[in-house]
Scaffold this motif. Structure first.
Motif, PDB file in Angstrom:
ATOM      1  N   PRO A  54     -16.958   1.193 -15.857  1.00  0.00           N
ATOM      2  CA  PRO A  54     -18.235   1.121 -16.438  1.00  0.00           C
ATOM      3  C   PRO A  54     -19.149   2.429 -16.191  1.00  0.00           C
ATOM      4  CG  PRO A  54     -17.899  -1.144 -15.608  1.00  0.00           C
ATOM      5  CD  PRO A  54     -17.010  -0.088 -14.995  1.00  0.00           C
ATOM      6  N   GLN A  93     -20.453   5.143 -18.919  1.00  0.00           N
ATOM      7  CA  GLN A  93     -21.900   5.372 -18.857  1.00  0.00           C
ATOM      8  C   GLN A  93     -22.199   6.767 -18.795  1.00  0.00           C
ATOM      9  OE1 GLN A  93     -24.535   3.046 -16.543  1.00  0.00           O
ATOM     10  NE2 GLN A  93     -26.488   4.023 -16.942  1.00  0.00           N
ATOM     11  N   ARG A  94     -21.493   7.539 -17.774  1.00  0.00           N
ATOM     12  CA  ARG A  94     -21.805   8.833 -17.508  1.00  0.00           C
ATOM     13  C   ARG A  94     -21.204   9.802 -18.654  1.00  0.00           C
ATOM     14  NH1 ARG A  94     -24.948  12.547 -16.568  1.00  0.00           N
ATOM     15  NH2 ARG A  94     -24.143  14.435 -15.624  1.00  0.00           N
ATOM     16  N   GLU A 102     -23.519   9.541 -21.537  1.00  0.00           N
ATOM     17  CA  GLU A 102     -24.819  10.419 -21.276  1.00  0.00           C
ATOM     18  C   GLU A 102     -24.481  11.736 -21.390  1.00  0.00           C
ATOM     19  OE1 GLU A 102     -25.764   9.333 -17.170  1.00  0.00           O
ATOM     20  OE2 GLU A 102     -26.640   7.367 -17.691  1.00  0.00           O
TER      21      GLU A 102
END
Length: 144
Positions: A8, A12-13, A16
């Motif tokens: 996760p 998420q990174r 981004e």
């Protein structure tokens, strides 16, 4: 399982970074449009002007010492010291506070120069004053 925690965060990174890339691509597109507009205006004034021969001009990257950060650091150091300090002593404390390489002589010279500039600026603002000392170096203190 470790993969349940790591995956996760990686997802998420990636999201981004993809968002940053999209934003940057939009900015690049806007810069191209702005250049095309400027080229068109230049050609209105001189249709034969070689706009492609205009060399790019690069802006210097801002440093942490800009926008008053150095002045704030210098004033904070003088307030905490409670006694007058030389620009060299203040620069040494700035280097220590910022966890920079104290053995780098070039960095030390640069910091002494920037501290000196900040001190002279703050003297014109009435925030610091020069203090007579027995040594060769001029000391600075907080104005009362």
């Amino acid at each position: 399982m470790m993969a349940d925690q790591v995956l996760p965060a990686l997802v998420q990174r990636r999201a981004e970074l993809a968002g940053e890339l999209q934003k940057a691509q939009g900015h690049v597109q806007q810069l191209h449009a702005d250049l095309a507009s400027l080229d068109a205006v230049i050609r209105q004034f001189d249709p034969d002007y070689p706009v492609a021969s205009i060399r790019p001009k690069y802006r210097r990257a801002e440093t942490p010492a800009e926008h008053g950060a150095m002045s704030r650091s210098v004033l904070d150091i003088l307030r905490r010291a409670g006694e007058p300090l030389s620009a060299t002593e203040i620069a040494s404390r700035v280097i220590a506070e910022r966890a920079l390489d104290a053995s780098d002589k070039g960095l030390r010279r640069l910091m002494v120069k920037r501290v000196g500039m900040a001190l002279r600026y703050q003297r014109t603002n009435g925030m610091v004053h020069e203090v007579a000392t027995e040594g060769v170096a001029m000391a600075w203190g907080i104005a009362r």
